[in-house]
Design a protein around this motif. Structure first.
Motif, mmCIF file in Angstrom:
data_model
loop_
_atom_site.group_PDB
_atom_site.id
_atom_site.type_symbol
_atom_site.label_atom_id
_atom_site.label_comp_id
_atom_site.label_asym_id
_atom_site.label_seq_id
_atom_site.Cartn_x
_atom_site.Cartn_y
_atom_site.Cartn_z
ATOM 1 N N ILE A 112 -16.280 -0.355 -12.799
ATOM 2 C CA ILE A 112 -17.326 -1.384 -12.846
ATOM 3 C C ILE A 112 -18.021 -1.279 -14.202
ATOM 4 C CG2 ILE A 112 -19.467 -2.203 -11.809
ATOM 5 C CD1 ILE A 112 -18.540 -1.061 -9.158
ATOM 6 N N ASP A 113 -17.819 -2.295 -15.034
ATOM 7 C CA ASP A 113 -18.391 -2.285 -16.379
ATOM 8 C C ASP A 113 -19.624 -3.179 -16.405
ATOM 9 O OD1 ASP A 113 -18.820 -1.853 -19.026
ATOM 10 O OD2 ASP A 113 -17.263 -3.227 -19.733
ATOM 11 N N ARG A 114 -20.717 -2.617 -15.928
ATOM 12 C CA ARG A 114 -21.991 -3.351 -15.910
ATOM 13 C C ARG A 114 -23.093 -2.418 -16.372
ATOM 14 N NH1 ARG A 114 -22.194 -6.971 -10.463
ATOM 15 N NH2 ARG A 114 -24.303 -7.215 -11.259
ATOM 16 N N ARG A 115 -24.159 -3.022 -16.873
ATOM 17 C CA ARG A 115 -25.276 -2.228 -17.395
ATOM 18 C C ARG A 115 -26.543 -2.375 -16.558
ATOM 19 N NH1 ARG A 115 -24.042 -0.160 -22.282
ATOM 20 N NH2 ARG A 115 -22.282 -1.072 -23.399
ATOM 21 N N ASP A 116 -26.428 -3.011 -15.402
ATOM 22 C CA ASP A 116 -27.594 -3.168 -14.540
ATOM 23 C C ASP A 116 -27.657 -2.024 -13.533
ATOM 24 O OD1 ASP A 116 -25.434 -3.751 -13.025
ATOM 25 O OD2 ASP A 116 -26.030 -5.791 -12.474
ATOM 26 N N GLU A 117 -28.478 -2.196 -12.493
ATOM 27 C CA GLU A 117 -28.633 -1.134 -11.502
ATOM 28 C C GLU A 117 -27.323 -0.819 -10.793
ATOM 29 O OE1 GLU A 117 -30.528 -3.706 -11.902
ATOM 30 O OE2 GLU A 117 -32.575 -3.013 -12.235
ATOM 31 N N VAL A 118 -26.508 -1.848 -10.543
ATOM 32 C CA VAL A 118 -25.217 -1.611 -9.900
ATOM 33 C C VAL A 118 -24.315 -0.778 -10.802
ATOM 34 C CG1 VAL A 118 -23.161 -2.723 -8.942
ATOM 35 C CG2 VAL A 118 -25.413 -3.730 -8.546
ATOM 36 N N GLY A 119 -24.348 -1.044 -12.104
ATOM 37 C CA GLY A 119 -23.560 -0.250 -13.043
ATOM 38 C C GLY A 119 -23.996 1.201 -13.076
ATOM 39 N N ILE A 120 -25.311 1.423 -13.036
ATOM 40 C CA ILE A 120 -25.828 2.794 -12.998
ATOM 41 C C ILE A 120 -25.364 3.494 -11.722
ATOM 42 C CG2 ILE A 120 -27.928 4.188 -12.880
ATOM 43 C CD1 ILE A 120 -29.309 2.035 -14.570
ATOM 44 N N LEU A 121 -25.414 2.769 -10.600
ATOM 45 C CA LEU A 121 -24.957 3.339 -9.330
ATOM 46 C C LEU A 121 -23.471 3.685 -9.397
ATOM 47 C CD1 LEU A 121 -25.395 4.023 -6.334
ATOM 48 C CD2 LEU A 121 -24.962 1.604 -5.816
ATOM 49 N N ALA A 122 -22.680 2.789 -10.010
ATOM 50 C CA ALA A 122 -21.233 3.035 -10.103
ATOM 51 C C ALA A 122 -20.935 4.253 -10.967
ATOM 52 C CB ALA A 122 -20.537 1.796 -10.675
ATOM 53 N N ARG A 123 -21.612 4.386 -12.106
ATOM 54 C CA ARG A 123 -21.386 5.548 -12.973
ATOM 55 C C ARG A 123 -21.812 6.837 -12.283
ATOM 56 N NH1 ARG A 123 -22.935 1.675 -16.793
ATOM 57 N NH2 ARG A 123 -25.128 2.285 -16.697
ATOM 58 N N THR A 124 -22.925 6.783 -11.569
ATOM 59 C CA THR A 124 -23.363 7.966 -10.822
ATOM 60 C C THR A 124 -22.354 8.341 -9.743
ATOM 61 O OG1 THR A 124 -25.674 7.308 -11.187
ATOM 62 C CG2 THR A 124 -25.251 8.939 -9.475
ATOM 63 N N PHE A 125 -21.822 7.327 -9.069
ATOM 64 C CA PHE A 125 -20.806 7.583 -8.051
ATOM 65 C C PHE A 125 -19.553 8.207 -8.670
ATOM 66 C CE2 PHE A 125 -16.899 6.181 -6.015
ATOM 67 C CZ PHE A 125 -17.061 6.672 -4.736
ATOM 68 N N ASN A 126 -19.109 7.687 -9.819
ATOM 69 C CA ASN A 126 -17.916 8.236 -10.475
ATOM 70 C C ASN A 126 -18.126 9.694 -10.857
ATOM 71 O OD1 ASN A 126 -16.571 5.814 -10.246
ATOM 72 N ND2 ASN A 126 -17.077 5.124 -12.294
ATOM 73 N N ASP A 127 -19.306 10.001 -11.408
ATOM 74 C CA ASP A 127 -19.601 11.393 -11.771
ATOM 75 C C ASP A 127 -19.590 12.287 -10.534
ATOM 76 O OD1 ASP A 127 -19.848 10.584 -14.387
ATOM 77 O OD2 ASP A 127 -22.034 10.442 -14.332
ATOM 78 N N MET A 128 -20.191 11.796 -9.447
ATOM 79 C CA MET A 128 -20.222 12.575 -8.205
ATOM 80 C C MET A 128 -18.817 12.807 -7.670
ATOM 81 S SD MET A 128 -21.715 11.486 -4.487
ATOM 82 C CE MET A 128 -20.277 10.419 -4.334
ATOM 83 N N SER A 129 -17.992 11.764 -7.700
ATOM 84 C CA SER A 129 -16.632 11.880 -7.173
ATOM 85 C C SER A 129 -15.806 12.874 -7.984
ATOM 86 C CB SER A 129 -15.958 10.504 -7.186
ATOM 87 O OG SER A 129 -14.640 10.588 -6.704
ATOM 88 N N ILE A 130 -15.928 12.809 -9.310
ATOM 89 C CA ILE A 130 -15.182 13.743 -10.161
ATOM 90 C C ILE A 130 -15.649 15.170 -9.924
ATOM 91 C CG2 ILE A 130 -14.760 14.402 -12.570
ATOM 92 C CD1 ILE A 130 -14.923 11.415 -13.262
ATOM 93 N N GLN A 131 -16.982 15.348 -9.779
ATOM 94 C CA GLN A 131 -17.510 16.684 -9.540
ATOM 95 C C GLN A 131 -17.054 17.222 -8.191
ATOM 96 O OE1 GLN A 131 -19.252 18.482 -11.810
ATOM 97 N NE2 GLN A 131 -19.088 20.193 -10.391
ATOM 98 N N LEU A 132 -17.001 16.363 -7.175
ATOM 99 C CA LEU A 132 -16.512 16.790 -5.869
ATOM 100 C C LEU A 132 -15.055 17.231 -5.956
ATOM 101 C CD1 LEU A 132 -18.054 14.126 -3.450
ATOM 102 C CD2 LEU A 132 -18.629 16.557 -3.575
ATOM 103 N N LYS A 133 -14.255 16.490 -6.703
ATOM 104 C CA LYS A 133 -12.852 16.857 -6.880
ATOM 105 C C LYS A 133 -12.734 18.199 -7.587
ATOM 106 C CE LYS A 133 -8.370 16.184 -7.097
ATOM 107 N NZ LYS A 133 -7.500 16.216 -5.898
ATOM 108 N N ARG A 134 -13.554 18.377 -8.630
ATOM 109 C CA ARG A 134 -13.511 19.642 -9.369
ATOM 110 C C ARG A 134 -13.958 20.800 -8.483
ATOM 111 N NH1 ARG A 134 -16.840 18.316 -13.127
ATOM 112 N NH2 ARG A 134 -15.255 17.414 -14.498
ATOM 113 N N ASN A 135 -15.024 20.585 -7.706
ATOM 114 C CA ASN A 135 -15.502 21.652 -6.823
ATOM 115 C C ASN A 135 -14.479 21.988 -5.743
ATOM 116 O OD1 ASN A 135 -17.881 21.740 -8.241
ATOM 117 N ND2 ASN A 135 -19.040 20.525 -6.779
ATOM 118 N N ASP A 136 -13.802 20.958 -5.238
ATOM 119 C CA ASP A 136 -12.788 21.211 -4.223
ATOM 120 C C ASP A 136 -11.627 22.015 -4.799
ATOM 121 O OD1 ASP A 136 -11.662 20.581 -1.485
ATOM 122 O OD2 ASP A 136 -10.084 19.734 -2.754
ATOM 123 N N THR A 137 -11.239 21.679 -6.030
ATOM 124 C CA THR A 137 -10.161 22.438 -6.686
ATOM 125 C C THR A 137 -10.580 23.884 -6.906
ATOM 126 O OG1 THR A 137 -9.402 20.423 -7.799
ATOM 127 C CG2 THR A 137 -8.648 22.526 -8.695
#
Length: 374
Positions: free
Chosen positions: A117-142
């Motif tokens: 999601i390439d947006r700079r509004d609140e939805v874009g911030i939510l999407a970037r935060t979600f992506n960071d969380m998902s990557i961190q969860l994957k790293r922690n699981d590994t």
């Protein structure tokens, strides 16, 4: 039923109701104003001598056609508003639907899912935060999987040795002499230390590790550690230089935990540097910090740590040179323990290294407020 409860339809309905009320009020005012103005126009004509009724059949037909035209215009505007409302709301909620599907994917156990999601509004911030969380969860699981595998390996090694010796004793293949029992005792002690270290590490990470603090002299702890490890340094012909600051006051610390920190770092330095190299130990009182602190520096002139390994040296069971680490007998949690013990004391620990020049560890411990600093 679920579609009717979706955000798209709800927002579309809200926007439509708002536009409907706006158009309805506008049409009502326009009709009222046109009727009033037309009636006023006819009355003015009568005043100037025109002999006819204020509203005749022709005038009534004209006003009815105008009202019908306004009604059709209003209906067309409502239909257009419904379409525009749906398109706008769908555009707004589409990224949220993508996020919802990604969350469902993660809930099913497929970690690491991201949304584009390439947006700079609140939805874009939510999407970037979600992506960071998902990557961190994957790293922690590994990391969790690797941690369990490493724990199983470290526990299996001494258990295998003890089991093999016991089987040999039962089958009369191995003679029941004192050396065999001493060897088995060493493995049991090693296993016990590993389990205790893992327990302490887990408790430290959740801030439930009990510290038995008392006033202690860090300089004396370092001197004792150097003295106890002298046979190892002499065996490798290492030159150990100690420079201790006499102005350092007593620190309110858990002596056993800080001793373990010092021994872990010194053991690593001795274990991984070549024969004939040097180790430098220094303490210094730092007054220019928010809280007066003591800095402990432990440096070696070994081969250093590779840059790609530096961010991971305080992780459990991380090994930069795996084959050599296994041979040397390290459990791989010494630096992780050291970091957690220092953090439990309100301090910090970091490392710097250059390939071919050596590694330096900095340990910062705060001075107790009740301890006077001369």
């Amino acid at each position: 039923m679920r579609k009717c409860n979706s955000m798209v339809f709800r927002l579309t309905g809200m926007v439509f109701i708002l536009l409907f009320l706006t158009i309805a009020v506008l049409l009502f005012l326009v009709n009222l104003q046109m009727d009033n103005h037309f009636t006023h126009y006819l009355q003015m004509n009568m005043l100037i001598g025109m002999e006819r009724m204020a509203k005749g059949p022709a005038e009534e037909i004209f006003m009815s056609s105008v009202h019908r035209s306004l009604i059709w215009v209003g209906l067309i505007m409502m239909l257009i508003s419904v379409g525009i409302s749906y398109v706008v709301v769908a555009q707004i909620t589409r990224p949220l639907l993508e996020l919802t599907e990604a969350v469902k994917t993660i809930r099913s156990g497929q970690l690491g899912r991201t949304v584009s999601i390439d947006r700079r509004d609140e939805v874009g911030i939510l999407a970037r935060t979600f992506n960071d969380m998902s990557i961190q969860l994957k790293r922690n699981d590994t990391m969790r999987r690797h941690l369990f595998a490493n724990i199983a390996h470290e526990l299996r090694t001494p258990l295998t040795i003890v089991q093999g010796n016991l089987e040999g004793l039962v089958d009369d293949v191995i003679p029941a002499d004192k050396s065999i029992f001493l060897s088995m005792e060493d493995e049991v002690l090693r296993l016990n230390r590993l389990v205790q270290d893992l327990r302490d590490l887990s408790l430290a990470e959740i801030n439930e590790l009990v510290l038995h603090k008392k006033e202690s002299n860090v300089n004396i702890l370092l001197q004792r550690a150097v003295s106890m490890l002298r046979p190892l340094t002499d065996e490798k012909e290492l030159m150990v230089t100690v420079n201790l600051d006499d102005a350092i006051p007593l620190l309110y610390i858990d002596t056993d935990r800080i001793n373990q920190v010092i021994y872990n770092i010194l053991n690593n330095a001795i274990r991984y540097i070549d024969r004939g190299r040097a180790i430098y130990i220094e303490t210094q009182l730092i007054r220019n910090m928010s809280v007066p602190s003591v800095r402990i520096l432990i440096a070696d002139t070994g081969n250093g740590i590779a840059p790609e390994d530096m961010p991971h040296i305080f992780q459990y069971f991380y090994r930069g040179e795996k084959s050599r680490s296994r041979k040397s007998g390290g459990s791989g949690i010494g630096l992780a323990l050291a970091r957690q013990f220092v953090l439990c004391h309100g301090g910090s620990i970091r490392a710097e290294s250059q390939m071919g020049k050596g590694t330096t560890f900095y340990i910062i411990l705060p001075v107790n407020k009740d301890t006077s600093v001369s």
